[in-house]
Design an enzyme around this catalytic site. Structure first.
Site, short mmCIF file in Angstrom:
data_model
loop_
_atom_site.label_atom_id
_atom_site.label_comp_id
_atom_site.label_asym_id
_atom_site.label_seq_id
_atom_site.Cartn_x
_atom_site.Cartn_y
_atom_site.Cartn_z
N SER A 208 6.52 1.23 9.81
CA SER A 208 6.12 -0.06 10.38
C SER A 208 7.12 -0.41 11.49
CB SER A 208 6.08 -1.10 9.26
OG SER A 208 5.63 -2.33 9.74
N HIS B 48 1.90 0.73 11.15
CA HIS B 48 1.36 -0.64 11.25
C HIS B 48 1.40 -1.09 12.71
CE1 HIS B 48 2.75 -1.66 6.88
NE2 HIS B 48 1.65 -0.92 6.90
N ASP C 298 5.15 -1.76 2.11
CA ASP C 298 4.00 -0.88 2.08
C ASP C 298 4.50 0.57 1.99
OD1 ASP C 298 1.39 0.01 2.13
OD2 ASP C 298 1.11 -0.31 4.29
#
Lengths: 290, 195
Positions: B11, B38, B130
């Site tokens: 991310s 992301h 995540d």
């Protein structure tokens, strides 16, 4: 505020002890049972997606296995309703992919304008976000009164929701941004009335829309259209079923009719690839040419 | 041990990390790699394009039912989940998971369930957690779990969360991750057509 950790949360599939081969057998049996008992045919849906949705339902029902879900769905029609909603709903947003709607307005609308009367099909319309988005563009371009729009889905419940035209208030900021990025020409809030439990979209947007149940898997073509929208619906189907649905779309389009797919879907590898030309490569807008 | 697919999740800070890893992979690299980074839902094709500059391997934008081919680097598109099946990639627009679509967990778990111990899961820099559950699934299925050394990550939150879930993961710098990937034994070539 601390970010929620994803360390816990809904199951993303079976417990690790679950045998993947056995799981596949159970899933196939469940889908076969649902088809034979209720007539809903999910047997050719993309395995990884349907598996994920089935496990969500297993968890929501407090069950432990796909076989338990099978028993529940077959013996309890209300449980089947809940499962049907999980399996058939497609999650989307108004003006999802704003660039698509910009291209629709700039490059497709001028083609549609050449017809005295326009027939449009939203195939697999789910809760109607796309139907309303396209209607707003057609309204702003002065074409909505010339259009007859068919919005179909396998699921009666989502169709009712689509017809009601009520969308969550907390999405309006996002939808407004999308609308502006899509080249919207008015104030987005003109199109809805904020109520305490949702945003009610103007019924005049669907004045020429017929919402009706249609099953892409088992039903046949029901008219000839100048344009078919089917964005991010076929991703839930396997390749063989995608081909069958492409045959249905081909049969349902007039010559030079337009097919709009999701931006990560294509006719590549389909037997209908040669029957279309690309009207817009990036937004996956095709035109039937033979 | 032979491996069939690698999945990378990242991310915040991911672009620089991916530059470094992909740039260090040899042109003879044979493992297919699926990258979940992301980013904003309307960010378009920027990421695959810019990463292609780093490598002679093919960096591809994922389309629905894309066949998995040896040595290709697949970039999860913005605003879709990528589900891995044996031989191909499927897309889904289902709800974001922990505010993310694409979700690293969703891709990792589907990879682990489809390819079991043939998966290499790699969690890099990021400012949320995540990928932790996904990496655990990779590890539980017998795959190889790798986490970027948190103190070398632009944001250590994601690697640290992954390590809490998978304490036995290999903890490596970006350069070491590229070396490990390049040295892996890869299973015989994937089929060239999907489904």
């Amino acid at each position: 505020m601390a970010l929620p950790l994803s360390d816990s949360g809904p199951l993303e599939g079976p417990p690790v002890s679950y045998d993947p081969d056995l799981e596949r057998i159970e899933i196939e049996l469940l889908l076969e049972g649902v088809y034979r008992h209720y007539g809903f045919d999910f047997r050719s849906y993309a395995y990884a997606s349907i598996r994920r949705r089935l496990w969500k339902r297993v968890e929501a029902e407090g069950l432990r296995s796909i076989s338990e879900l099978q028993a529940l769905a077959l013996h309890d029609a209300t449980a089947m309703d809940r499962l049907l909603l999980d399996l058939s709903i497609s999650v989307t947003a108004m003006f999802r992919d704003p660039d698509f709607y910009r291209v629709f307005r700039q490059e497709v609308v001028p083609l549609l304008r050449t017809y005295p009367f326009i027939r449009i099909w939203h195939a697999g319309c789910s809760t109607g976000e796309e139907v309303y988005s396209a209607a707003i563009v057609l309204e702003e371009e002065g074409l909505l009164d010339r259009a007859r729009i068919y919005a179909t889905d396998i699921n009666d419940r989502v169709l009712k929701q689509a017809k009601a035209g009520i969308f969550p208030l907390n999405r309006m900021q996002e939808y407004t941004e999308n609308y502006i990025n899509a080249g919207g020409q008015r104030s987005f809030s003109e199109y809805y009335t904020a109520m305490y439990d949702g945003a009610l979209f103007s019924p005049s947007l669907t004045r020429n829309t017929v919402f009706s149940q249609h099953n892409l898997v088992t039903d046949r073509s029901f008219s000839e259209f100048h344009m078919v929208f089917c964005r991010n619906v076929l991703i839930y189907f396997d390749r063989a079923l995608q081909d069958r649905v492409h045959a249905l779309f081909y049969d349902s389009l007039v010559m030079l009719g337009i097919l709009a797919l999701g931006s990560k879907e294509s006719l590549r590898f389909s037997q209908y690839e040669d029957c279309y030309e690309m009207l817009h490569v990036k937004e996956r807008i095709y035109r039937k040419v033979r | 041990m032979t491996y069939e697919i690698a999945v990378i999740g990242t991310s915040w800070g991911g672009l620089a990390a991916l530059h470094q890893i992909l740039g260090a992979l040899p042109s003879s690299f044979r493992l297919p790699v699926v990258v979940v980074q992301h980013r904003h839902k309307d960010s378009g094709q920027f990421l695959p394009r810019v990463l292609q500059d780093d490598t002679s391997l093919c960096v591809c934008d994922v389309e629905d039912k894309t066949p998995i081919v040896s040595g290709n680097i697949y970039i999860a598109p913005a605003n879709y989940h990528v589900l891995i099946e044996r031989g191909h990639l499927s897309l889904s627009t289902d709800e974001p998971v922990a505010f993310s679509r694409p979700s690293i967990d969703v891709t990792f778990i589907s990879a682990a369930d489809a390819y079991r111990k043939g998966v290499v899961g790699i969690v890099l820099t990021g400012a949320n957690s995540d990928g932790a559950r996904g990496l655990k699934r990779v590890s539980d299925r017998g795959g190889l779990a790798i986490v970027q050394r948190p103190e070398t990550a632009e944001s250590s939150i994601m690697p640290a969360a992954a390590l809490r879930q998978v304490p036995g993961a290999r903890v490596l710098t970006l350069a070491e991750i590229a070396d490990v990937l390049a040295a892996l034994t890869v299973a015989p070539a994937q089929r060239r057509t999907g489904t």
